[in-house]
Design an enzyme around this catalytic site. Structure first.
Site, short mmCIF file in Angstrom:
data_model
loop_
_atom_site.label_atom_id
_atom_site.label_comp_id
_atom_site.label_asym_id
_atom_site.label_seq_id
_atom_site.Cartn_x
_atom_site.Cartn_y
_atom_site.Cartn_z
N GLY A 51 14.84 63.77 73.91
CA GLY A 51 15.08 64.35 75.22
C GLY A 51 16.17 63.63 75.99
N ARG A 74 8.47 61.97 55.42
CA ARG A 74 9.62 61.34 56.05
C ARG A 74 9.87 59.95 55.50
NH1 ARG A 74 10.34 57.69 59.98
NH2 ARG A 74 8.26 57.78 60.90
N LEU A 80 0.90 50.04 64.56
CA LEU A 80 1.83 49.95 63.45
C LEU A 80 2.27 48.52 63.15
CD1 LEU A 80 3.54 51.66 61.48
CD2 LEU A 80 5.35 51.60 63.20
N HIS A 92 0.49 58.62 61.72
CA HIS A 92 1.71 58.05 62.27
C HIS A 92 2.73 59.07 62.74
CE1 HIS A 92 4.96 55.22 62.81
NE2 HIS A 92 5.71 55.79 61.86
N HIS A 107 1.00 56.28 57.91
CA HIS A 107 1.79 55.08 57.63
C HIS A 107 0.90 54.10 56.86
CE1 HIS A 107 4.28 51.53 58.15
NE2 HIS A 107 5.24 52.29 58.67
N PHE A 166 14.79 49.85 53.29
CA PHE A 166 13.62 50.56 53.79
C PHE A 166 13.07 51.44 52.68
CE2 PHE A 166 11.68 51.44 58.02
CZ PHE A 166 11.97 50.22 58.61
N GLU A 203 7.42 49.06 58.70
CA GLU A 203 7.93 48.99 57.33
C GLU A 203 9.02 47.92 57.21
OE1 GLU A 203 9.86 52.31 54.37
OE2 GLU A 203 8.14 52.81 55.62
N GLN A 229 2.11 62.43 58.30
CA GLN A 229 2.38 61.16 57.64
C GLN A 229 1.38 60.10 58.09
OE1 GLN A 229 6.13 58.45 58.13
NE2 GLN A 229 6.26 59.51 56.17
N ARG A 237 6.35 56.39 51.98
CA ARG A 237 5.10 56.14 52.69
C ARG A 237 3.92 56.92 52.13
NH1 ARG A 237 7.61 55.98 58.85
NH2 ARG A 237 8.56 53.90 58.64
N ASP A 266 1.41 67.97 73.16
CA ASP A 266 1.52 68.91 74.28
C ASP A 266 2.56 70.00 74.03
OD1 ASP A 266 -0.32 67.28 75.55
OD2 ASP A 266 1.19 66.16 76.67
#
Length: 575
Positions: free
Chosen positions: A15, A389, A243, A348, A233, A118, A246, A231, A277, A212
């Site tokens: 946003g 993802r 969390l 996650h 995690h 990653f 990663e 997902q 993941r 929402d």
């Protein structure tokens, strides 16, 4: 009635990036952003690990094509490849733009932006700011919104999206502090409300992540896409669920079971702890099921595994992943320099969401678009993530598609007038909804129903699923939905009545949860994060397609739309 050229719902990365791009493209446009928290309290601020881009500062042979292939393979071939191409081609430029805006990325010794490995990525391409990357990016974006004159309505809750005859015209919003209602009319509306982790009982998401925007779209008769792909995690800190990035495994941490074995060798021998993941979460769950989880006293048969950083040494831990060390120390009393962290999968991220094209325009059907309505970020589904993802692609999606959607909105507004809108009926309906909640004479606390709903979602639609458990889950949550009319509020006032917000959020959680379960029940295959024990194989002939779920009180109608395949033909996914 308030009027703006653009109203953006959601104060997180997507946003804010869109608002900034609109303001930079056409400073004459009247841009407003509304958020139910202060923007820098949006969940984007909690993103830790980094943002992927082929800068080639560390691995000079990296390319956008390699990034695209890793992303498509990670998605289990459900990602739309035209959207992935845009994501990966634009990644370097958006990272450089963020740096120019003032984002303080971590550096190599020669001053260039540092990049770390990653999960699922074949090169070291994740740019980062220690393990507080979302925090670093979001703060600079909000600063730049103030510089560019974007109006921010903070701590306003958007109750409803106004769509009439296929055209978005504005929103109805409620001022949390003052209890007042406003209708906002706009030439374009953008949804950027983030994810829905609070649909589940254990999540890395903040308390505001209640789906929402997705529920607003669904209740306006618009479809939600690929909602079955949730997902989990791999490394949620046990038992709190927050969390552990990663980035910790990217810096060299090991996953160990109760025997002390690095068990990922049995599941992804080439990638080990840096497998995607979905694979890593399933591996941890299988280890726990097999009795090789760990108890708090260190014995076998427990509910978690260990994330071991001890071999990394204090200096590396405190310089590269200080926030993760702090979280474990503060929340569960573990000093990761001296002892391993207890972790297990936690809800996650939402790969699915409000379906959009590559300009962020919201789809009304398989082929149609909604006039005046846009979406980006985690609440949207342009489908760069498909069924799973890769880490550090979420911040990238927010920035690339936030910026791209903002530019598209600025172009779109050149030929669009303010829509005609009668606010009286919408204000009356909103007042009646609030009054009904305040006067409701039920016998159930909001939290008791919400907790039961979250427990049912986690039990019946978690890392592993099957038809019987999901059918039980649907029956359980439908019974809880019927109890919504039995909730009561202790606070009957209008000022800072957080119970009213919780009651409306609960309804959104219920809409999203039912959509997830129904979409999952209808996808009779295993793909990415959607792992069915009764259909353990991927089924491309029947299910290489996107789910479109249309919500109604009577039930959910499922349709499908094709996947865009432009470069990479689906193949077996091995790591």
């Amino acid at each position: 009635m308030l009027e703006h050229d653009v109203i953006i719902v959601g104060g997180g990365l997507a946003g804010c990036q869109a608002a900034l791009e609109i303001a930079r493209t056409d400073p004459q446009l009247n841009v407003a952003l509304v958020a139910k928290t202060h923007p820098i309290r949006s969940h984007s601020v909690a993103a830790q690990g980094g943002i992927a881009a082929t800068l080639r500062n560390v691995d000079t042979e990296d390319s956008w094509e390699a990034h695209a292939f890793d992303t498509v393979k990670g998605s289990d071939y459900l990602a739309d490849q035209d959207a992935v191409e845009i994501l990966t081609k634009e990644a370097p430029n958006v990272v450089i733009d963020l740096e120019n805006l003032g984002v303080l990325f971590s550096r190599l010794d020669d001053g260039r932006i540092a990049q770390r490995p990653f999960g699922g990525h074949s090169y070291r391409r994740t740019c980062y700011a220690a393990d507080k990357t979302g925090h670093a990016i979001l703060h600079e974006l909000v600063n730049n919104l103030h510089r560019n004159g974007v109006q921010i309505y903070q701590e306003w809750y958007v109750m409803r999206l106004i769509v009439e005859e296929g055209e978005a015209k504005g929103v109805v919003m409620y001022h949390i502090a003052g209890g007042t209602l406003q209708v906002v009319r706009a030439r374009a509306v953008m949804l950027a409300t983030g994810g829905y982790g609070r649909v589940f009982n254990t999540t890395s998401n903040d308390y505001a992540s209640t789906g929402d925007g997705l529920a607003m779209a669904a209740l306006a008769g618009l479809p939600l896409q690929d909602m079955e792909f949730v997902q989990f995690h791999p490394t949620g800190l046990y038992p709190v669920g927050v969390l552990i990035s990663e980035a910790v495994r990217g810096e060299g941490a090991y996953l160990r079971n109760s025997d002390g074995d690095r068990f990922m060798e049995n599941y992804a021998p080439n990638k080990m702890e840096l497998a995607p993941r979905d694979i890593t979460s399933r591996a941890i769950t299988l280890e726990i099921r097999a009795g090789r989880g760990v108890n708090t006293d260190g014995s076998a048969g427990g509910p978690f595994v260990h994330l071991d950083l001890r071999h990394m040494g204090r200096e590396k831990i405190m310089s590269r992943v200080p926030f993760c060390w702090e979280e474990a120390h503060r929340l569960v009393g573990v000093d990761a320099v001296e002892e391993p962290m207890p972790v297990r999968p936690t809800a996650h991220y939402s790969m699915g969401g409000i379906p959009v094209n590559t300009d962020g325009r919201v789809r009304s059907s398989v082929d149609g678009l909604v006039d005046g309505l846009f979406a980006a970020g985690e609440c949207a589904c342009v489908s760069v993530h498909g069924a799973n993802r890769l880490g550090s692609n979420s911040l990238l999606e927010c920035v690339v598609y936030g910026r791209r959607t903002g530019a598209a909105i600025a172009r779109y507004l050149q030929d669009r007038k303010l829509p005609s809108l009668d606010e009286s009926a919408y204000l009356q309906q909103a007042k009646e909804r609030l009054q009904s909640l305040l006067e409701q004479q039920g016998d159930r606390r909001i939290n008791s129903i919400c907790q039961a709903f979250q427990d049912a979602m986690s039990e019946y639609c978690g890392v592993f699923r099957d038809r019987q458990s999901m059918e039980q889950g649907l029956a359980a949550i439908q019974e809880l939905q019927q109890q919504y009319s039995n909730i009561y509020l202790d606070d009957r006032g209008s000022l800072w009545n957080t119970e009213i917000i919780e009651a409306m959020e609960l309804q959104n959680i219920m809409v999203v949860g039912q959509t997830i379960l129904t979409s999952a029940l209808n996808r009779q295959e295993s793909r990415g994060a959607h792992s069915r024990e009764d259909y353990p194989q991927r089924d491309d002939p029947n299910f290489l397609k996107h789910t479109l779920a249309f919500y109604s009180v009577a039930g959910i109608d499922i349709q499908y739309r094709p996947v865009s395949i432009t470069q990479f033909e689906p193949q077996e996914r091995k790591y």
